[in-house]
Design a protein around this motif. Structure first.
Motif, mmCIF file in Angstrom:
data_model
loop_
_atom_site.group_PDB
_atom_site.id
_atom_site.type_symbol
_atom_site.label_atom_id
_atom_site.label_comp_id
_atom_site.label_asym_id
_atom_site.label_seq_id
_atom_site.Cartn_x
_atom_site.Cartn_y
_atom_site.Cartn_z
ATOM 1 N N GLN A 133 33.931 44.327 -33.676
ATOM 2 C CA GLN A 133 33.499 44.532 -35.057
ATOM 3 C C GLN A 133 32.879 43.257 -35.628
ATOM 4 O O GLN A 133 31.937 43.324 -36.415
ATOM 5 C CB GLN A 133 34.649 45.001 -35.929
ATOM 6 N N SER A 137 35.971 42.504 -41.197
ATOM 7 C CA SER A 137 36.125 41.842 -39.918
ATOM 8 C C SER A 137 37.574 41.988 -39.517
ATOM 9 O O SER A 137 38.467 41.693 -40.294
ATOM 10 C CB SER A 137 35.761 40.368 -40.056
ATOM 11 N N PRO A 152 31.077 45.024 -44.705
ATOM 12 C CA PRO A 152 31.920 45.402 -43.575
ATOM 13 C C PRO A 152 33.123 44.485 -43.426
ATOM 14 O O PRO A 152 33.094 43.329 -43.790
ATOM 15 C CB PRO A 152 30.990 45.262 -42.370
ATOM 16 N N SER A 208 29.446 43.236 -34.407
ATOM 17 C CA SER A 208 28.679 44.233 -35.148
ATOM 18 C C SER A 208 28.216 43.675 -36.487
ATOM 19 O O SER A 208 27.062 43.860 -36.885
ATOM 20 C CB SER A 208 29.524 45.487 -35.357
#
Length: 151
Positions: A122, A148, A146, A125
């Motif tokens: 992630q 982490s 997002p 990403s």
């Protein structure tokens, strides 16, 4: 019979991973703090199924940056990859000759610490697609970038 050194090394490995996971998330948070991006850290997010389920589940912690400016995709990328710097002390101890086969406890600690220095999928990403997330946040008017997560 298992030697006491092996048992202590195993316990040291588990302790190093637990501390390393917290340090991993703190590395993300430090970069966000230095960039003046507000964030929250959540420990054991969404877990309520007992102690064993809590420890065996993934993730153990997550850093959630709050609404960030469009031009701060670079900051999110740097924050996502910041845990790589946790490897520096372990490598320095290895180069200095402290981490050797003759010291299994120190070696176990170094291995556990290095495991936490690897960014999670992630994290990668976020590093590669931060601009897309920020574009989606602009159109969706969401309140969070997002997360982490430490694996």
């Amino acid at each position: 019979m298992i030697e006491p050194t092996v048992v202590v090394a195993g316990c040291a490995l588990v302790l190093a991973v637990a501390i390393g996971l917290v340090a991993h998330e703190c590395a993300h948070a430090l970069v966000l703090r230095l960039a003046r991006v507000e964030y929250t850290i959540t420990y054991f997010p969404g877990r309520s199924d007992g102690v064993l389920g809590l420890l065996a589940s993934c993730p153990w912690a997550a850093v959630h940056p709050h609404r960030v400016d469009r031009e701060s995709a670079t900051i999110l990328r740097i924050a996502a990859l910041a845990p790589v710097l946790l490897a520096a002390p372990a490598f320095a101890l290895g180069i200095g000759g402290i981490v050797t086969a003759e010291s299994p406890i120190v070696t176990a600690v170094a291995i556990g610490w290095l495991a936490c220095a690897v960014p999670s999928p992630q994290d990668f990403s976020v590093a590669f697609y931060a601009h897309r997330v920020l574009e989606a946040a602009d159109t969706d008017e969401t309140d969070a970038a997002p997360a982490s997560c430490a694996d």
